[in-house]
Write a protein that holds these residues in place. Structure first.
Motif, PDB file in Angstrom:
ATOM      1  N   LYS A   1       0.900  -1.074   0.027  1.00  0.00           N
ATOM      2  CA  LYS A   1       0.015  -0.275  -0.093  1.00  0.00           C
ATOM      3  C   LYS A   1       0.822   1.332  -0.139  1.00  0.00           C
ATOM      4  O   LYS A   1       0.397   2.363   0.131  1.00  0.00           O
ATOM      5  CB  LYS A   1      -0.770  -0.001   1.061  1.00  0.00           C
ATOM      6  N   SER A   2       2.069   1.228  -0.372  1.00  0.00           N
ATOM      7  CA  SER A   2       2.955   2.330  -0.314  1.00  0.00           C
ATOM      8  C   SER A   2       2.685   3.186  -1.468  1.00  0.00           C
ATOM      9  O   SER A   2       3.856   3.605  -2.302  1.00  0.00           O
ATOM     10  CB  SER A   2       4.221   1.929  -0.037  1.00  0.00           C
ATOM     11  N   ILE A   3       1.634   3.689  -1.665  1.00  0.00           N
ATOM     12  CA  ILE A   3       1.250   4.353  -2.957  1.00  0.00           C
ATOM     13  C   ILE A   3       0.046   5.248  -2.712  1.00  0.00           C
ATOM     14  O   ILE A   3      -0.898   4.962  -1.890  1.00  0.00           O
ATOM     15  CB  ILE A   3       0.836   3.189  -4.226  1.00  0.00           C
ATOM     16  N   HIS A   4       0.244   6.566  -3.373  1.00  0.00           N
ATOM     17  CA  HIS A   4      -0.685   7.325  -3.347  1.00  0.00           C
ATOM     18  C   HIS A   4      -1.944   6.733  -3.887  1.00  0.00           C
ATOM     19  O   HIS A   4      -1.903   6.987  -5.151  1.00  0.00           O
ATOM     20  CB  HIS A   4       0.044   8.798  -3.771  1.00  0.00           C
ATOM     21  N   PRO A   5      -3.344   6.868  -3.222  1.00  0.00           N
ATOM     22  CA  PRO A   5      -4.469   6.216  -3.955  1.00  0.00           C
ATOM     23  C   PRO A   5      -4.674   7.212  -5.138  1.00  0.00           C
ATOM     24  O   PRO A   5      -5.511   6.864  -5.914  1.00  0.00           O
ATOM     25  CB  PRO A   5      -5.439   6.155  -2.753  1.00  0.00           C
TER      26      PRO A   5
ATOM     27  N   HIS B   1       3.250   7.124 -10.533  1.00  0.00           N
ATOM     28  CA  HIS B   1       3.979   6.866  -9.505  1.00  0.00           C
ATOM     29  C   HIS B   1       5.361   6.070 -10.013  1.00  0.00           C
ATOM     30  O   HIS B   1       6.369   6.508  -9.313  1.00  0.00           O
ATOM     31  CB  HIS B   1       3.005   5.548  -9.061  1.00  0.00           C
TER      32      HIS B   1
ATOM     33  N   ARG C   1      -2.915   8.607  -7.490  1.00  0.00           N
ATOM     34  CA  ARG C   1      -1.938   8.763  -8.283  1.00  0.00           C
ATOM     35  C   ARG C   1      -1.906   7.759  -9.393  1.00  0.00           C
ATOM     36  O   ARG C   1      -2.199   6.666  -8.830  1.00  0.00           O
ATOM     37  CB  ARG C   1      -0.340   8.952  -7.629  1.00  0.00           C
TER      38      ARG C   1
END
Lengths: 296, 307
Positions: free
Chosen positions: B82-86, B93, B88
């Motif tokens: 989950k290390s992702i901006h939702p 990314h 983007r």
């Protein structure tokens, strides 16, 4: 299964640094919708609010009290959009780091560069440049829009060096041009004020790491602190008041009324810039201290 | 290559990682095994230079992570899917990541293709399923074509087809001479995927060996015997020094003596053997056995305790 075909550039020289990190931060910044919403609000609400308040003031100049007439500053008034834009730039400044902590993206980000301060420097560059551009566009647009409205309401330019008495007695609302003394500087500093606030908020974001927490404290510093100050003895209040961030912002944009109502409450424009820059630097350095020491 | 030397991490009074030393060699998949909460993720974060060890050091290619000149080009990590901006897109990314280490844009399309996300690369990552997020995380790790890869629970959230894909990908990466270090709490998965094993429990090193050695040295050879006369065979085998457990269905589980001895003894005693089969302990059993003392969070079926 082969995994790589693309020719990768050599890693023999140099290292991952600020240039690449800044490009990356710019990509991140523009690839989420909230950025554009915030920038749109700064522009729209900044100009819109300035226009609206100027329009109201111009329409009721003949019924204005002497106090209102004495304190009316056609430059400062044209920058009334600060009421909203100063909050939004803070949200933007804090969010570009707190959103990374809330999503866990910060771990990926910190693992891309050898030195953590590179990440902070890159974010600072991106937010400062973006807010400088949007802030100046808003400031100049607000200024010219306001002067057009004032002129349309029969506003006249007071002669250079006119006293405040002349302004109070004048039948028409005062107007200035961008070439009037101190005006260009005030409009430019209007944008600079927003840049410094966004950097302060960025530092706060690095310290607090949670979006809600950072924004709450930011709003507290900007809006609540001056209210609390009112409850202190007037001696203390008067000596501290000029250093409130919101008053530093006013100090940067007032021109004609500097010698009247605000006298004593406001620092001179460049001293105000310096003080706010020191605040921003302190928050940023504190944020850096935490960034270097805490686990990601 | 990855190495840890006396690596420790303490949170308050809890020792999350306790004096861990191991080496992960190149060219094979090394499984990092431990129950939930045993310190696997903390160890991986310390290797990546994200968490500061209380004591000890971790090295990637002989250097601390903070000393790597082009971090993404030397070590790729999937730490949390989950290390992702939702908000983007997957492509943005990866482009942002690529820019930090001067990785060409063509490589972004290549890894998107490799993990099968090309079709959805412009969609917001927040709309991705757990499995798609996992694939995006793997794409991020592979972006810089690094020689060292760390994956924290890479098969989490993947469907059977996805799991097979990850397994084959990891094997291909190892075969290319990379260092592949994957954590899991699933022993069965490690048995299928890994060659080497680092096993921890409560932050302490339990084993640092190969999967084969790990099973061999931690299991007692057991033989299952069915015969025409269980009770008499029991006596005969006991006389040979065997240790016998009689099962409810009349079969015997015998340790300490092997199948040949059992068969010979049965023949000379005139007992007919119906089945004689060596029992292979699964990695799962070995692991449960080894770490049963070091599981932090035991489940309970006691109603009182649960209420």
């Amino acid at each position: 299964m082969t995994v790589t075909h693309t020719q990768m550039p050599s890693t023999d020289h140099g290292h991952a640094g600020l240039a690449g990190e800044t490009r990356s931060e710019w990509t991140k910044f523009r690839s989420v919708r909230s950025t554009w919403i915030c920038l749109f609000i700064i522009l729209l609400a900044g100009i819109g609010l300035s226009v609206l308040l100027t329009f109201i003031q111009a329409a009721r100049w003949s019924q204005s009290s002497l106090q209102e007439r004495a304190t009316f500053d056609p430059v400062a008034f044209s920058q009334s959009g600060h009421f909203i834009s100063q909050l939004v730039v803070g949200i933007l400044g804090a969010m570009i780091i707190t959103s990374e902590y809330s999503t866990g993206l910060i771990r990926t980000t910190l693992a891309t560069v050898p030195k953590r301060y590179t990440v902070m420097a890159a974010k600072k560059i991106v937010i400062a440049v973006v807010i400088l551009v949007i802030g100046e566009v808003t400031a100049f647009a607000s200024f010219f829009a306001a002067q057009i409205i004032l002129t349309a309401h029969g506003g006249t330019e007071l002669p250079a060096g006119a006293s405040i008495v002349t302004q109070v007695k004048s039948a028409s609302i005062p107007v200035v041009t961008i070439m009037s003394p101190g005006v260009l500087q005030a409009v430019v500093l209007s944008g600079v004020y927003l840049v410094l606030l966004s950097i302060l908020a960025l530092g706060l974001g690095f310290i607090i790491r949670s979006t809600a927490g950072a924004i709450s404290i930011y709003v507290g510093i900007l809006l609540v602190l001056p209210i609390i100050l009112n409850f202190f003895p007037s001696g203390f209040k008067n000596s501290v008041e000029p250093y409130m961030p919101s008053n530093l912002g006013i100090a940067m944009v007032v021109t004609t009324t500097r010698t009247t109502d605000w006298a004593g409450v406001l620092l001179t424009p460049w001293v105000a810039v310096l003080v706010l820059a020191i605040y921003a630097a302190v928050f940023l350095l504190a944020g850096l201290w935490f960034l270097q020491r805490r686990d990601a | 290559m990855i190495s840890a030397v006396g690596l420790s991490k303490q949170y308050g009074k809890t020792k999350a990682v306790d004096d861990l030393s191991f080496e992960v060699r190149t060219g094979v998949i090394t499984g990092f095994l431990g129950p939930n909460g045993s310190g696997k993720s903390t160890t991986m974060r310390m290797i990546m230079g994200l968490d500061r060890p209380t004591a000890g050091k971790a090295f990637v290619n002989g250097k601390k992570c903070q000393e790597l000149k082009w971090p993404l080009r030397e070590v790729g990590a999937l730490l949390e899917a989950k290390s992702i901006h939702p908000g983007r897109s997957a492509r943005s990314h990866l482009v942002a990541l690529a820019q930090t280490n001067s990785i060409p844009k063509a490589r972004v399309e290549e890894v998107l293709d490799l993990v099968g996300l090309s079709q959805v690369a412009s969609r917001k990552a927040g709309k991705f399923s757990l499995g798609m997020n996992q694939r995006l995380g793997i794409a991020s790790a592979l972006l810089g074509d690094p020689g060292v890869l760390l994956f924290d629970e890479p098969i989490n959230g993947l469907d059977p087809e996805g799991i097979r894909w990850v397994r084959e990908l990891l094997q291909a990466l190892a075969k290319e001479g990379r260092t592949v270090f994957i954590s899991s709490h699933l022993m069965s998965e490690m048995a299928l995927t890994a060659t080497d094993l680092v096993v921890i429990g409560r932050g302490k090193l339990i084993a640092d060996t190969t999967v084969e050695n790990f099973i061999d040295s931690n299991t007692v050879a057991t033989v299952l015997v069915r015969s025409s006369d269980s009770s008499r065979l029991n006596e005969v085998l006991a006389g040979l020094g065997g240790s016998i457990t009689a099962q409810d269905d009349g079969s015997l589980l015998v340790t300490k003596i092997d199948g040949t001895q059992i068969g010979d003894a049965a023949l000379s005693s005139g007992i007919a053997i119906h089945e004689l089969s060596p029992q292979q302990a699964s990695l799962e059993e070995v692991f449960m056995e080894l770490t049963s003392d070091s599981v932090d969070f035991h489940g309970t079926t006691d109603a009182k305790a649960a209420s």
